[in-house]
Design a protein around this motif. Structure first.
Motif, PDB file in Angstrom:
ATOM      1  N   ASP A  65     -31.249 -28.233 -16.284  1.00  0.00           N
ATOM      2  CA  ASP A  65     -31.159 -29.567 -15.678  1.00  0.00           C
ATOM      3  C   ASP A  65     -32.513 -29.941 -15.085  1.00  0.00           C
ATOM      4  OD1 ASP A  65     -30.474 -31.918 -14.443  1.00  0.00           O
ATOM      5  OD2 ASP A  65     -28.604 -31.159 -13.601  1.00  0.00           O
ATOM      6  N   TYR A 106     -33.379 -30.956 -22.662  1.00  0.00           N
ATOM      7  CA  TYR A 106     -32.425 -31.750 -21.881  1.00  0.00           C
ATOM      8  C   TYR A 106     -32.235 -33.122 -22.531  1.00  0.00           C
ATOM      9  CZ  TYR A 106     -30.851 -34.600 -17.857  1.00  0.00           C
ATOM     10  OH  TYR A 106     -30.181 -35.469 -17.032  1.00  0.00           O
ATOM     11  N   LEU A 110     -28.930 -34.872 -24.983  1.00  0.00           N
ATOM     12  CA  LEU A 110     -28.349 -36.205 -24.815  1.00  0.00           C
ATOM     13  C   LEU A 110     -28.467 -37.013 -26.104  1.00  0.00           C
ATOM     14  CD1 LEU A 110     -29.665 -37.119 -21.241  1.00  0.00           C
ATOM     15  CD2 LEU A 110     -27.388 -36.313 -21.869  1.00  0.00           C
ATOM     16  N   ASP A 114     -25.394 -38.512 -28.372  1.00  0.00           N
ATOM     17  CA  ASP A 114     -25.324 -39.936 -28.704  1.00  0.00           C
ATOM     18  C   ASP A 114     -25.265 -40.145 -30.212  1.00  0.00           C
ATOM     19  OD1 ASP A 114     -25.341 -40.684 -26.050  1.00  0.00           O
ATOM     20  OD2 ASP A 114     -27.503 -41.030 -25.970  1.00  0.00           O
ATOM     21  N   GLY A 141     -24.957 -29.166 -14.154  1.00  0.00           N
ATOM     22  CA  GLY A 141     -25.470 -30.304 -14.909  1.00  0.00           C
ATOM     23  C   GLY A 141     -24.923 -30.355 -16.316  1.00  0.00           C
ATOM     24  N   LEU A 142     -24.803 -29.189 -16.957  1.00  0.00           N
ATOM     25  CA  LEU A 142     -24.262 -29.128 -18.315  1.00  0.00           C
ATOM     26  C   LEU A 142     -22.811 -29.586 -18.343  1.00  0.00           C
ATOM     27  CD1 LEU A 142     -24.389 -28.208 -21.307  1.00  0.00           C
ATOM     28  CD2 LEU A 142     -23.722 -25.922 -20.515  1.00  0.00           C
ATOM     29  N   LYS A 144     -21.213 -31.461 -16.247  1.00  0.00           N
ATOM     30  CA  LYS A 144     -21.097 -32.890 -15.949  1.00  0.00           C
ATOM     31  C   LYS A 144     -21.302 -33.734 -17.204  1.00  0.00           C
ATOM     32  CE  LYS A 144     -22.855 -36.578 -12.951  1.00  0.00           C
ATOM     33  NZ  LYS A 144     -22.941 -37.549 -14.058  1.00  0.00           N
ATOM     34  N   ILE A 145     -22.311 -33.379 -18.000  1.00  0.00           N
ATOM     35  CA  ILE A 145     -22.570 -34.118 -19.235  1.00  0.00           C
ATOM     36  C   ILE A 145     -21.405 -33.968 -20.207  1.00  0.00           C
ATOM     37  CG2 ILE A 145     -24.023 -34.164 -21.305  1.00  0.00           C
ATOM     38  CD1 ILE A 145     -26.409 -33.532 -19.479  1.00  0.00           C
ATOM     39  N   ASP A 148     -18.444 -35.966 -19.073  1.00  0.00           N
ATOM     40  CA  ASP A 148     -18.663 -37.404 -19.267  1.00  0.00           C
ATOM     41  C   ASP A 148     -18.417 -37.818 -20.718  1.00  0.00           C
ATOM     42  OD1 ASP A 148     -19.278 -37.736 -16.631  1.00  0.00           O
ATOM     43  OD2 ASP A 148     -21.447 -37.851 -16.895  1.00  0.00           O
ATOM     44  N   TYR A 149     -18.950 -37.055 -21.660  1.00  0.00           N
ATOM     45  CA  TYR A 149     -18.775 -37.406 -23.073  1.00  0.00           C
ATOM     46  C   TYR A 149     -17.328 -37.194 -23.524  1.00  0.00           C
ATOM     47  CZ  TYR A 149     -23.630 -38.499 -24.078  1.00  0.00           C
ATOM     48  OH  TYR A 149     -24.866 -39.122 -24.108  1.00  0.00           O
TER      49      TYR A 149
END
Length: 722
Positions: A65, A106, A110, A114, A141-142, A144-145, A148-149
């Motif tokens: 992160d 990082y 992302l 996407d 941090g990982l 959380k991503i 979210d996705y």
């Protein structure tokens, strides 16, 4: 393979259709009996399959992160005006001397997510090293991503652990000494900031509270290496535990049958109390282990099979093998060099379970795809033995090579398709062992290395699988940290790395330049013989190399060393010899031999439609870089090697193939009684032959796996320059 809606959905749809038809009754003037009167088809009759299922494979993310929040308030990071936030990154020098990037990956992660979203991908497998040693600050941090996705785009992640997650089975004091920090005196950016957890380095256990600072070192539990417990808890919704939307889920320790599957039962049996096995120093433990086995310990195993959509079984194999080395609770080897060679001896029950899963899946018409962190087959296009003969045992990560008997044993489980990581390589290998025992091993590349990419698998049918390599050349924000690196480069006098890497036009170009620096700063020292390494680091060009292939001389290296530097060879090159060094006047005999060799090289080039001057457009060091690129990326490297240069490499290889030379040794050192011609030819003839093998392996960029004929069909329009 038949891909169908889940069983409850299919049954409900069938009942609804019957009810609607019964209510409508059909046209009364029509003598044709209504469809509802017909006997419904049996449940096992295949329905019309929906769109093909896509699964993305993203190994070796090595997530760090770059804008992490040390929740204990310890390390604040350094201000990055470009982003308006504090960066918590590793130094550029740390990146350029590592086989993985720590920071830019990082942004690449992302970008990959996407891209997958745009393609409509709903299933993403992570074959290990999703973290970089499982530190709490970065795992948050990982997760959380991923959360979210999952929520925004309906993506299901399926993780399998790698040797960096966890680094050992249980929590371990750790940390890094090279975060990018501020000079404690001047405040300048460029200081290598040490951050360690309690019990590591200077961070002894005497301090109290959440964190402290000892000298210039931050001491915080945010950077300890978590074991299985912390990592599996963090990712329990992303593969390590059953989820209600799954059609099916089991582990090697489950006792239920497919037809009796119940989500609550699956959750209960997936409890980590049940998912442990005994491993001993000598091999697999358990009640039937030999009496002489020692240091036996219970450790977790995260292997599982999941059916995210009916008809597809994804087998996430935990191929980490931590061999006990002592009586301490965390006395184990790392798993990085163990792989499937040790799986067969120290985790045999998982291999037995895999064979059972494959057999049951085949009987039920499932498409079984396995993924894990480690390769199941040789990954250098059949050049591994040649590499070891030239460079020595265990060079170029050869210690991680699965033995051929290991690959055969894995193929004999009935498994057809496996996706691995770990090597940061792009490679495609097929092993046929007769009958239906064939294994396709797909080495998926890392987005933290060269070439950054992920694999996209499209399950077309039971017999055909399309595999695309999705390059990540264009990554938004890839240069967001570059101003900080420029400050770091200026901070160190003299600079330790070439700042021109920051002129990269995109992420693909950045990783290309990163590989050049990695070769120069580390890989040549790690893998190449001294005399080979120093020769390619000298100012030699391709024209010089072709001339050396034509050199005929009786002048020895000792005689040449005593006449000063000749043919651009440096003092470091002569230092590699048993009695190198010396200086003096030029050697007339060698000068004449070198002139004649150059004339022969010019004639050879012209005979093949080339000019010797064109070979001078690249250096020996650039050739070494291309060698490593082909080893790591296979046909993905073709776009970075000009066709003209590839033709020149081929001619150099052909010229050397016409020669025979041996190297005289003085103990473990090269004897200076060799001539430069014999030494060059003996070392670089096999090197160039290996390079061509690396360039001419099975296609991997865009292919179709034919599981009926056990063959690979090339779908790429990317021409090979070789």
């Amino acid at each position: 393979m038949t891909l169908r809606p889940s069983r409850p959905v299919r049954a409900a749809a069938s009942l609804l259709l019957v009810a609607l038809l019964a209510a409508c009754g059909g046209d009364k003037d029509d003598d044709t009996p209504p469809p509802v009167a017909e006997t419904p088809p049996p449940a096992e009759t295949p329905a019309q399959p929906p769109a093909p299922v896509q699964v993305a494979f993203m190994p070796d993310i090595h997530f760090h992160d770059v804008y992490a929040d040390f929740k204990d308030g310890s390390f604040p990071g350094i201000p990055n005006p470009k982003a308006g936030d504090n960066a918590t990154i590793r130094t550029m020098y740390a990146q350029l001397t590592s086989t993985r990037l720590f920071n830019e990956n990082y942004f690449a992660f992302l970008a990959a997510l996407d891209d997958a979203v745009k393609r409509g991908v709903k299933y993403i497998a992570l074959p290990g090293d999703f973290s970089d040693d499982g530190q709490p600050v970065h795992m948050r941090g990982l997760v959380k991503i991923m959360d979210d996705y999952s929520k925004k785009h309906g993506i299901q992640f399926f993780a399998a652990p790698g040797n960096h997650d966890p680094n050992r089975p249980f929590n371990q004091p750790a940390g890094k000494g090279d975060y990018l920090g501020l000079d404690p005196v001047t405040g300048a950016i460029g200081f290598s900031q040490p951050i360690y957890s309690r019990g590591a380095n200077i961070c002894n256990t005497a301090y109290s509270g959440d964190w402290t600072r000892i000298g210039n070192t931050y001491c915080t539990e945010e950077v300890l290496h978590m074991g299985y417990s912390g990592i599996t808890t963090a990712l329990e919704q992303h593969g390590f535990m059953p989820q209600p939307q799954n059609v099916y889920y089991e582990t090697p320790y489950s006792t239920y049958k497919y037809e009796d599957y119940d989500y609550a039962t699956a959750v209960s049996q997936a409890n980590w109390i049940n998912r442990q096995y005994e491993i001993c120093a000598e091999g697999t433990g358990g009640p039937n282990k030999p009496q002489n086995y020692t240091l036996c310990k219970m450790v977790p195993d995260t292997s599982y099979v999941v059916e995210p959509v009916e008809g597809v079984w994804l087998v996430g194999l935990d191929a980490n093998v931590y061999v006990p080395t002592g009586p301490g609770a965390n006395d184990f080897t790392g798993s990085g060099d163990q792989g499937y060679n040790k799986m067969l001896t120290h985790k045999a029950h998982v291999i037995t379970w895999l064979a059972d899963v494959v057999a049951r899946g085949k009987a039920q018409g499932k498409q079984v795809i396995a993924f894990s962190h480690f390769p199941m087959s040789e990954f250098f296009n059949g050049a591994s033995d040649d590499i070891e003969a030239l460079l020595g045992a265990n060079k170029m990560q050869m210690i991680r090579r699965p033995a051929e008997n290991t690959t055969r044993a894995l193929a004999e489980t009935g498994l057809k398709v496996h996706v691995g990581g770990h090597m940061h390589f792009n490679d495609m290998a097929l092993r046929n062992y007769g009958g239906d025992h064939a294994l396709f091993n797909i080495q998926a590349p890392s987005m933290a290395a060269y070439v950054p990419a992920y694999k996209l698998m499209t399950l077309q049918s039971a017999d055909e699988i399309e595999v695309q390599t999705i390059r990540l050349d264009k990554v938004p924000r890839f240069d967001e940290l570059f101003d900080l690196y420029r400050a770091e480069n200026a901070y160190t006098v003299p600079p330790r790395w070439d700042v021109s890497i920051l002129d990269a036009k995109d992420y693909g170009d950045f990783t290309y330049r990163y590989m050049s620096e990695l070769v120069r700063l580390r890989l040549l020292n790690d893998d190449w013989r001294c005399e080979m390494r120093e020769l390619v680091k000298s100012p030699l060009t391709g024209a010089d190399l072709l001339a050396l292939s034509q050199l005929q001389t009786t002048v020895t290296l000792k005689e040449l060393a005593n006449t000063g530097n000749q043919n651009n060879l440096t003092p470091a090159f002569f230092a590699c010899l048993s009695d190198g060094g010396g200086s003096g006047a030029s050697n007339p005999a060698y000068a004449a031999d070198a002139t004649n060799a150059q004339s022969r090289a010019q004639a050879l080039a012209q005979a093949n439609g080339m000019q010797l001057a064109d070979f001078a457009q690249w250096t020996a060091l650039e050739m070494a870089g291309d060698f490593v690129r082909l080893a790591n990326a296979g046909d993905l490297a073709f776009t970075d090697i000009p066709a003209q240069r590839a033709s020149q490499y081929k001619l150099l290889a052909q010229a050397l193939n016409q020669t025979n030379a041996a190297v005289q040794m003085n103990g473990n050192n090269v004897s200076d009684a060799n001539t430069p011609a014999d030494l060059f030819k003996a070392r670089f003839k096999p090197l160039m032959a290996i390079m061509l093998k690396l360039a001419n392996g099975a296609p991997s960029e865009h292919i179709r796996l034919d599981l009926t004929t056990n063959s690979i069909v090339n779908l790429s329009n990317q021409p090979s320059p070789f």
